[in-house]
Design a protein around this motif. Sequence first.
Motif, mmCIF file in Angstrom:
data_model
loop_
_atom_site.group_PDB
_atom_site.id
_atom_site.type_symbol
_atom_site.label_atom_id
_atom_site.label_comp_id
_atom_site.label_asym_id
_atom_site.label_seq_id
_atom_site.Cartn_x
_atom_site.Cartn_y
_atom_site.Cartn_z
ATOM 1 N N ASP A 261 0.807 -1.237 0.000
ATOM 2 C CA ASP A 261 0.000 0.000 0.000
ATOM 3 C C ASP A 261 0.834 1.279 0.000
ATOM 4 O O ASP A 261 0.301 2.364 0.235
ATOM 5 C CB ASP A 261 -0.966 0.039 1.206
ATOM 6 C CG ASP A 261 -1.898 -1.158 1.231
ATOM 7 O OD1 ASP A 261 -2.339 -1.578 0.139
ATOM 8 O OD2 ASP A 261 -2.180 -1.685 2.321
ATOM 9 N N SER A 262 2.147 1.169 -0.259
ATOM 10 C CA SER A 262 2.986 2.372 -0.326
ATOM 11 C C SER A 262 3.219 2.756 -1.782
ATOM 12 O O SER A 262 3.214 1.900 -2.675
ATOM 13 C CB SER A 262 4.317 2.135 0.383
ATOM 14 O OG SER A 262 5.018 1.066 -0.219
ATOM 15 N N PRO A 263 3.416 4.057 -2.079
ATOM 16 C CA PRO A 263 3.639 4.488 -3.463
ATOM 17 C C PRO A 263 4.977 4.007 -3.999
ATOM 18 O O PRO A 263 5.934 3.842 -3.241
ATOM 19 C CB PRO A 263 3.589 6.013 -3.366
ATOM 20 C CG PRO A 263 3.933 6.321 -1.945
ATOM 21 C CD PRO A 263 3.418 5.183 -1.136
ATOM 22 N N LEU A 264 5.040 3.774 -5.330
ATOM 23 C CA LEU A 264 6.272 3.281 -5.932
ATOM 24 C C LEU A 264 6.366 3.714 -7.386
ATOM 25 O O LEU A 264 5.431 3.506 -8.170
ATOM 26 C CB LEU A 264 6.330 1.744 -5.857
ATOM 27 C CG LEU A 264 7.551 1.085 -6.492
ATOM 28 C CD1 LEU A 264 8.825 1.465 -5.743
ATOM 29 C CD2 LEU A 264 7.394 -0.436 -6.517
ATOM 30 N N ASP A 265 7.490 4.364 -7.731
ATOM 31 C CA ASP A 265 7.786 4.696 -9.121
ATOM 32 C C ASP A 265 8.651 3.563 -9.677
ATOM 33 O O ASP A 265 9.831 3.446 -9.335
ATOM 34 C CB ASP A 265 8.531 6.032 -9.194
ATOM 35 C CG ASP A 265 8.733 6.516 -10.628
ATOM 36 O OD1 ASP A 265 9.113 5.681 -11.486
ATOM 37 O OD2 ASP A 265 8.530 7.712 -10.894
ATOM 38 N N LEU A 266 8.062 2.735 -10.534
ATOM 39 C CA LEU A 266 8.723 1.516 -11.001
ATOM 40 C C LEU A 266 9.994 1.806 -11.799
ATOM 41 O O LEU A 266 11.010 1.121 -11.648
ATOM 42 C CB LEU A 266 7.741 0.696 -11.850
ATOM 43 C CG LEU A 266 7.957 -0.824 -11.866
ATOM 44 C CD1 LEU A 266 8.104 -1.382 -10.464
ATOM 45 C CD2 LEU A 266 6.801 -1.494 -12.595
ATOM 46 N N GLU A 267 9.962 2.822 -12.649
ATOM 47 C CA GLU A 267 11.136 3.133 -13.472
ATOM 48 C C GLU A 267 12.288 3.685 -12.632
ATOM 49 O O GLU A 267 13.451 3.359 -12.861
ATOM 50 C CB GLU A 267 10.770 4.110 -14.595
ATOM 51 C CG GLU A 267 9.988 3.466 -15.736
ATOM 52 C CD GLU A 267 10.700 2.224 -16.274
ATOM 53 O OE1 GLU A 267 11.924 2.282 -16.539
ATOM 54 O OE2 GLU A 267 10.045 1.180 -16.420
ATOM 55 N N GLN A 268 11.962 4.520 -11.651
ATOM 56 C CA GLN A 268 13.005 5.021 -10.743
ATOM 57 C C GLN A 268 13.632 3.886 -9.949
ATOM 58 O O GLN A 268 14.854 3.839 -9.745
ATOM 59 C CB GLN A 268 12.414 6.065 -9.785
ATOM 60 C CG GLN A 268 12.226 7.439 -10.403
ATOM 61 C CD GLN A 268 11.827 8.477 -9.366
ATOM 62 O OE1 GLN A 268 11.852 8.207 -8.156
ATOM 63 N NE2 GLN A 268 11.462 9.662 -9.822
ATOM 64 N N LEU A 269 12.768 2.945 -9.527
ATOM 65 C CA LEU A 269 13.282 1.791 -8.775
ATOM 66 C C LEU A 269 14.187 0.933 -9.658
ATOM 67 O O LEU A 269 15.223 0.442 -9.209
ATOM 68 C CB LEU A 269 12.125 0.955 -8.240
ATOM 69 C CG LEU A 269 12.523 -0.302 -7.460
ATOM 70 C CD1 LEU A 269 13.386 0.052 -6.251
ATOM 71 C CD2 LEU A 269 11.287 -1.086 -7.011
ATOM 72 N N ALA A 270 13.821 0.773 -10.934
ATOM 73 C CA ALA A 270 14.630 -0.022 -11.864
ATOM 74 C C ALA A 270 16.025 0.584 -12.023
ATOM 75 O O ALA A 270 17.034 -0.132 -12.067
ATOM 76 C CB ALA A 270 13.932 -0.129 -13.214
ATOM 77 N N VAL A 271 16.088 1.910 -12.091
ATOM 78 C CA VAL A 271 17.382 2.594 -12.210
ATOM 79 C C VAL A 271 18.210 2.377 -10.943
ATOM 80 O O VAL A 271 19.415 2.092 -11.006
ATOM 81 C CB VAL A 271 17.169 4.114 -12.456
ATOM 82 C CG1 VAL A 271 18.502 4.862 -12.367
ATOM 83 C CG2 VAL A 271 16.533 4.350 -13.819
ATOM 84 N N LYS A 272 17.553 2.471 -9.782
ATOM 85 C CA LYS A 272 18.276 2.308 -8.523
ATOM 86 C C LYS A 272 18.774 0.873 -8.355
ATOM 87 O O LYS A 272 19.889 0.643 -7.877
ATOM 88 C CB LYS A 272 17.385 2.699 -7.340
ATOM 89 C CG LYS A 272 18.144 2.719 -6.023
ATOM 90 C CD LYS A 272 17.479 3.583 -4.972
ATOM 91 C CE LYS A 272 18.369 3.707 -3.738
ATOM 92 N NZ LYS A 272 17.788 4.576 -2.696
ATOM 93 N N LEU A 273 17.964 -0.101 -8.761
ATOM 94 C CA LEU A 273 18.382 -1.507 -8.667
ATOM 95 C C LEU A 273 19.616 -1.760 -9.528
ATOM 96 O O LEU A 273 20.533 -2.483 -9.129
ATOM 97 C CB LEU A 273 17.243 -2.434 -9.091
ATOM 98 C CG LEU A 273 16.090 -2.599 -8.096
ATOM 99 C CD1 LEU A 273 14.959 -3.401 -8.723
ATOM 100 C CD2 LEU A 273 16.561 -3.266 -6.811
ATOM 101 N N THR A 274 19.654 -1.147 -10.704
ATOM 102 C CA THR A 274 20.826 -1.281 -11.575
ATOM 103 C C THR A 274 22.059 -0.686 -10.898
ATOM 104 O O THR A 274 23.149 -1.264 -10.945
ATOM 105 C CB THR A 274 20.575 -0.589 -12.922
ATOM 106 O OG1 THR A 274 19.414 -1.176 -13.546
ATOM 107 C CG2 THR A 274 21.762 -0.756 -13.849
ATOM 108 N N ASP A 275 21.884 0.472 -10.260
ATOM 109 C CA ASP A 275 22.992 1.101 -9.541
ATOM 110 C C ASP A 275 23.464 0.235 -8.373
ATOM 111 O O ASP A 275 24.630 0.302 -7.983
ATOM 112 C CB ASP A 275 22.568 2.477 -9.003
ATOM 113 C CG ASP A 275 22.347 3.494 -10.115
ATOM 114 O OD1 ASP A 275 22.859 3.268 -11.227
ATOM 115 O OD2 ASP A 275 21.660 4.499 -9.863
ATOM 116 N N MET A 276 22.568 -0.588 -7.832
ATOM 117 C CA MET A 276 22.897 -1.451 -6.702
ATOM 118 C C MET A 276 23.507 -2.774 -7.150
ATOM 119 O O MET A 276 23.764 -3.650 -6.321
ATOM 120 C CB MET A 276 21.639 -1.725 -5.866
ATOM 121 C CG MET A 276 21.147 -0.518 -5.091
ATOM 122 S SD MET A 276 19.445 -0.742 -4.455
ATOM 123 C CE MET A 276 19.624 -2.192 -3.416
#
Length: 334
Positions: free
Chosen positions: A139-154
């Motif tokens: 139930d929390s907000p999530l920007d999927l594309e921003q998360l995808a970029v961050k996962l790549t950085d991780m």
Amino acid sequence: FYAPLLQMEAFVQIRDSLKKEEGLQLVTGCVDSQKTHLMYGLGRDWPVKLILTYNELKAKELYEDLKLYDREVLYYPARDLIFYQADLSGNLLTRQRMRVIQAILEQKKVTVVTSTGGCLDYLLPLRVLKNHIITLKNDSPLDLEQLAVKLTDMGYERCGQVEASGQFAVRGGILDVFSLTEEVPWRIELWGDEIDSIRSFDAESQRSMENLEEITLYPAAEMDPEQGGGGVSLLEYIRQFRSLVFLDEVNRLAECGETVEKEYRQSYENRMEKGQIKKDQPEEIIPYEQVLHMLNRMRGAALGTLETTDRRMDFKGRFRLDTRSIQSYNNHFE
């Protein structure tokens, strides 16, 4: 396992000394068969324990022995500072190391077993590492594309379908991610820009397994310590919590630590001469003298058979265990 130790006067004295004062206590007269039992008993009341031994083979041996006493024991492998880039087992090594960091950060009870080399490489400071850890809740907000970029950085690899740890896939409003610290991947489904459900699933059959309220994603690769303005040793991670350190055979610790440092410096100079690294590239190893300085400021016990010859160690107390070897019967009982 604990009750028999209480019958040893020396054990009670060592335990009480560890509780009363900071610093290291030297315990001699310990044979190998005693060490894991003593480590278990002395560390019983401490949530975080670090066991430092002289090489990887011995670390794995202690890890296996400690599993008899302690369910929360983890092995932290040393990174090969010379051949790491060519190490085919790099993903497994990173996974084992990240699981240790996860256990420490989540303030679980954990016993970490490592070798001297495990304290010689630079890690991202904990305060900086926390910025590279993602927590997702229902139930929390999530920007999927921003998360995808961050996962790549991780360090995560984007792919069509998740099959192995360290991978993630995005299909419409669905994110599949296989955290490096977990046994199975997770599926996050969105409703608009809000998380609708989180569940674990089987990577092979794609069948859902368990509904979850919250998950935490840790980096899938070793982060560059320079991102935090300079790295720290694993010892600095341990020191930030209520912890106890055990040193296995101090004389051999010093010998192995100094050998690793010498071999690294020789390799570093050879690579620089061949133009494989830049002349201004910083060294990736923490000097063993610096590690010694950190150890002297930690609370713990150095266990060994003989008295240490390393005068750089600052022991606050010294204890001697009286041990007797049992004569072999050689199949005769008369």
